[in-house]
Design a protein around this motif. Structure first.
Motif, PDB file in Angstrom:
ATOM      1  N   UNK A 150       0.807  -1.207   0.000  1.00 39.35           N
ATOM      2  CA  UNK A 150       0.000   0.000   0.000  1.00 39.35           C
ATOM      3  C   UNK A 150       0.843   1.262   0.000  1.00 39.35           C
ATOM      4  N   UNK A 151       1.934   1.244   0.777  1.00 39.49           N
ATOM      5  CA  UNK A 151       2.827   2.400   0.815  1.00 39.49           C
ATOM      6  C   UNK A 151       3.432   2.655  -0.562  1.00 39.49           C
ATOM      7  N   UNK A 152       3.851   1.597  -1.235  1.00 38.09           N
ATOM      8  CA  UNK A 152       4.438   1.762  -2.572  1.00 38.09           C
ATOM      9  C   UNK A 152       3.400   2.302  -3.562  1.00 38.09           C
ATOM     10  N   UNK A 153       2.190   1.774  -3.504  1.00 33.66           N
ATOM     11  CA  UNK A 153       1.156   2.252  -4.419  1.00 33.66           C
ATOM     12  C   UNK A 153       0.797   3.703  -4.127  1.00 33.66           C
ATOM     13  N   UNK A 154       0.857   4.110  -2.850  1.00 32.72           N
ATOM     14  CA  UNK A 154       0.641   5.510  -2.523  1.00 32.72           C
ATOM     15  C   UNK A 154       1.688   6.402  -3.159  1.00 32.72           C
ATOM     16  N   UNK A 155       2.954   5.988  -3.067  1.00 36.34           N
ATOM     17  CA  UNK A 155       4.022   6.763  -3.690  1.00 36.34           C
ATOM     18  C   UNK A 155       3.871   6.786  -5.203  1.00 36.34           C
ATOM     19  N   UNK A 156       3.513   5.643  -5.781  1.00 37.73           N
ATOM     20  CA  UNK A 156       3.353   5.566  -7.234  1.00 37.73           C
ATOM     21  C   UNK A 156       2.210   6.446  -7.721  1.00 37.73           C
ATOM     22  N   UNK A 157       1.240   6.716  -6.865  1.00 37.55           N
ATOM     23  CA  UNK A 157       0.158   7.641  -7.210  1.00 37.55           C
ATOM     24  C   UNK A 157       0.566   9.086  -6.967  1.00 37.55           C
ATOM     25  N   UNK A 158       1.196   9.347  -5.835  1.00 36.74           N
ATOM     26  CA  UNK A 158       1.488  10.719  -5.435  1.00 36.74           C
ATOM     27  C   UNK A 158       2.537  11.399  -6.295  1.00 36.74           C
ATOM     28  N   UNK A 185       8.352  15.195  -5.075  1.00 34.68           N
ATOM     29  CA  UNK A 185       8.776  14.061  -4.259  1.00 34.68           C
ATOM     30  C   UNK A 185       8.469  14.296  -2.785  1.00 34.68           C
ATOM     31  N   UNK A 186       8.752  15.505  -2.303  1.00 35.49           N
ATOM     32  CA  UNK A 186       8.466  15.813  -0.901  1.00 35.49           C
ATOM     33  C   UNK A 186       6.970  15.662  -0.612  1.00 35.49           C
ATOM     34  N   UNK A 187       6.136  16.201  -1.498  1.00 35.01           N
ATOM     35  CA  UNK A 187       4.695  16.097  -1.293  1.00 35.01           C
ATOM     36  C   UNK A 187       4.210  14.660  -1.449  1.00 35.01           C
ATOM     37  N   UNK A 188       4.799  13.915  -2.381  1.00 38.74           N
ATOM     38  CA  UNK A 188       4.377  12.530  -2.608  1.00 38.74           C
ATOM     39  C   UNK A 188       4.696  11.633  -1.425  1.00 38.74           C
ATOM     40  N   UNK A 189       5.690  11.999  -0.639  1.00 41.21           N
ATOM     41  CA  UNK A 189       6.020  11.191   0.542  1.00 41.21           C
ATOM     42  C   UNK A 189       4.843  11.114   1.515  1.00 41.21           C
ATOM     43  N   UNK A 190       3.956  12.098   1.491  1.00 42.75           N
ATOM     44  CA  UNK A 190       2.779  12.040   2.358  1.00 42.75           C
ATOM     45  C   UNK A 190       1.778  10.994   1.869  1.00 42.75           C
ATOM     46  N   UNK A 191       1.880  10.614   0.600  1.00 38.96           N
ATOM     47  CA  UNK A 191       1.006   9.570   0.078  1.00 38.96           C
ATOM     48  C   UNK A 191       1.484   8.180   0.481  1.00 38.96           C
ATOM     49  N   UNK A 192       2.707   8.074   0.994  1.00 39.07           N
ATOM     50  CA  UNK A 192       3.209   6.770   1.445  1.00 39.07           C
ATOM     51  C   UNK A 192       2.407   6.275   2.649  1.00 39.07           C
ATOM     52  N   UNK A 193       2.321   7.043   3.739  1.00 39.78           N
ATOM     53  CA  UNK A 193       1.451   6.587   4.839  1.00 39.78           C
ATOM     54  C   UNK A 193      -0.019   6.532   4.445  1.00 39.78           C
ATOM     55  N   UNK A 194      -0.447   7.372   3.496  1.00 43.36           N
ATOM     56  CA  UNK A 194      -1.840   7.294   3.031  1.00 43.36           C
ATOM     57  C   UNK A 194      -2.112   5.937   2.396  1.00 43.36           C
ATOM     58  N   UNK A 195      -1.225   5.496   1.486  1.00 51.63           N
ATOM     59  CA  UNK A 195      -1.419   4.200   0.851  1.00 51.63           C
ATOM     60  C   UNK A 195      -1.355   3.061   1.843  1.00 51.63           C
ATOM     61  N   UNK A 196      -0.400   3.147   2.784  1.00 48.33           N
ATOM     62  CA  UNK A 196      -0.302   2.117   3.816  1.00 48.33           C
ATOM     63  C   UNK A 196      -1.556   2.094   4.675  1.00 48.33           C
TER      64      UNK A 196
END
Length: 579
Positions: A107-115, A139-150
């Motif tokens: 999920x974390x990876x898919x969040x990054x791949x989306x963000x 990249x900085x903003x997409x890192x917030x999608x990592x915990x979102x996906x997880x």
């Protein structure tokens, strides 16, 4: 001695020795499950099934990653200048489906791949600074999608998972709006829904409630898709006859949430009005060096105001009661440069009414610092009350860790002085009107605008300078935020830009007038002034905090329940082994 079935005898009976000479070889049925259907020459079982499974797994993960990237690009297209707001809901649904049933890491990876593609496309207007800046901020903003996906992967294990997923979107935006260096709220789901059926919800719970509703609709669509998938026998869910109801129910609830905004009253009735003129003087050149030589931009706004005064004198235009200039209309400090002060005095006396002037002002005590101000300029007494921008843009208006970073990133030297932040809201008496001044990117921050309205602003003014990012889509994105703020606070919003887009937005979010980019223009209108505040202003940030906390707690609950389930299975298996 008792004996069971003679498997050896069965094997011999069924083996090659028992075949007739003219009978073709028969397939073995007692081979291990991991032996492929085809065997290596000579009749020896092949060992390619584990490799085939690995290839299949990699292929599936590649497909999921590609789908996540596509969802990110589609999400960017939901925002201006494309304005395809339904894609914000579709993208949320896609990420919910992709993360459902996945592990936390997946999920974390898919969040990054989306963000990452989402922010890269959304923030491509930064390419005027450099494509490395686009990628770095994305990249900085997409890192917030990592915990979102997880978190979405975790919450998908719970009942009512679309609800918890919507709360997680609010939690992600809560964190991104504040971290790092005060946060960067660009790309909130609410800012893609500034002209959708969900927009009126802002009057109840602000931008966070609009984000929640959009994410909830997306999650419900994903739930409907899961139910349909199971109804076709492709999952472990209910049988086809029973699965149709959850799918229909999820779709009905998604439709109800979507149209719920129409039931929200958006107050627009004005207590009175004030006639204003918005001056867009234009700049000599767009890009990083828009300021050019001193006095050029100031002269543009002075000349446009003198032309307005001439039209008033000739009776072609009704005299306004106040004039609004944009951010950086004066590129010299009028308190320290007599030529700048004389130019503004000339314009104010010609038009005969106060001007709200955007100016860069040297800090009175801290040497080397500058303030980004809106100054009320009276035609008789000159400069009066002022507002200083509270939230300077990091790396644009000030450089964090300047001594260290400027040695590595020489481009930061183009920001010669740091901006000093203001400490109070921008409520100013400009002629007969009590206006709330908000400067440029501050319109993206909930608390700055809300505090300004609660301090008594009867209408909002967004002084901005988008010359650096002209014709990149950034001015359209910022104007969309003004539309949401109008509905959220029940206030007319005036956007005054040096080079465009200047606009007048009604309290219901409708754009009444707007200019084109890189043109000299003047907008004249009767601006509605209101005193009543919305329910959103009364309750403040409470909805965001509650929704964000619920989202985090849902992840904690999913984790605890998952651990208990694993411990229970391990205990049962151990008991079986002991027996």
């Amino acid at each position: 001695m008792p004996s069971g079935p003679d498997t050896t005898a069965e094997a011999e009976t069924e083996g090659p020795a028992a075949r007739r000479p003219d009978e073709p070889p028969r397939r073995r049925t007692d081979t291990p499950a991991d032996v492929p259907d085809d065997a290596v020459p000579g009749g020896r079982p092949g060992r390619r099934r584990p490799l085939a499974r690995l290839v299949s797994l990699v292929r599936r993960e590649a497909y999921r990653t590609a789908a996540a990237v596509a969802a990110g690009v589609a999400l960017a297209a939901a925002f201006p200048p494309y304005d395809l707001w339904p894609l914000s809901i579709v993208s949320v649904a896609a990420l919910a489906l992709l993360t459902r049933g996945r592990t936390v890491r997946q999920g974390a990876w898919l969040g990054l791949a989306t963000g990452l593609p989402f922010f890269f496309v959304l923030l491509k207007w930064l390419h005027v600074v450099g494509w490395d800046a686009v990628f770095g901020l994305a990249l900085v903003e997409a890192l917030f999608f990592v915990p979102l996906g997880a978190g979405l992967a975790l919450a998908s294990r719970l009942p009512l998972w679309p609800l918890w997923g919507a709360c997680l979107w609010v939690a992600e935006e809560w964190a991104r709006d504040r971290l790092p260096f005060g946060g960067f709220p660009w790309g909130r789901l609410a800012f893609a829904n500034t002209a959708s059926p969900l927009t009126p919800l802002a009057a109840l719970g602000g931008a966070p409630l609009v984000t929640f509703a959009a994410a909830l609709v997306g999650g419900l669509l994903a739930a409907a898709a899961v139910a349909v998938w199971r109804s076709r026998g492709r999952g472990d869910g209910p049988r086809p006859a029973r699965a149709a109801l959850p799918a229909a129910g999820a779709l009905a609830l998604a439709a109800a949430v979507t149209v719920s905004g129409h039931a929200v009253p958006v107050p627009t009735q004005a207590a009175d009005t004030v006639r204003i003129a918005v001056v867009q003087g234009n700049v000599q050149q767009p890009g990083m060096d828009f300021l050019g030589r001193p006095m050029l931009i100031l002269d543009n706004h002075v000349q446009a105001t003198l032309e307005l005064a001439a039209d008033v004198a000739e009776g072609r235009v009704e005299r306004p009661e106040l004039v609004i200039w944009p951010e950086n209309a004066s590129d010299l400090d009028p308190h320290r440069h007599p030529e700048a002060r004389a130019a503004i005095d000339r314009a104010a006396r010609a038009v005969g009414v106060p001007i709200l002037v955007g100016a860069l002002v040297d800090h009175p005590t801290e040497e080397g610092y500058v303030e980004n101000q809106g100054i009320v300029w009276d035609p008789e007494t000159g400069p009066g009350a002022s507002y200083t921008k509270q939230h300077p843009v990091p790396f644009g208006e000030y450089v964090p860790y300047r001594d260290q970073l400027s040695k590595v990133i020489t481009r930061l030297q183009r920001v010669p002085r740091d901006f000093w932040p203001g400490e109070r809201t921008g409520v100013l008496e400009v002629g007969p009107a009590r206006l709330g001044d908000v400067i440029c990117f501050e319109v993206a921050y909930d608390e700055i605008v809300r505090d300004t309205v609660n301090d008594g602003a009867r209408a909002l003014v967004v002084q901005t300078n988008n010359a650096t990012y002209g014709r990149t889509g950034q001015p359209e994105q910022q104007l969309a935020m003004s539309r949401l703020r109008a509905v959220e606070h029940g206030r007319a919003v005036v956007t005054a830009a040096t080079s465009g887009i200047s606009a007048i937005v009604a309290p219901d979010g409708t754009i009444e007038q707007r200019t084109e980019e890189f043109t000299r223009d003047v907008l004249v209108a009767d601006l509605p002034l209101r005193d009543e505040i919305t329910f959103s202003d009364r309750i403040g940030p409470a909805p965001e905090w509650v929704l964000a906390i619920v989202g985090v707690l849902s992840c904690a609950a999913a984790y605890v329940l998952g651990r208990r389930g694993a411990d229970g299975e391990n205990g049962t298996e151990g008991k079986r082994q002991r027996q």
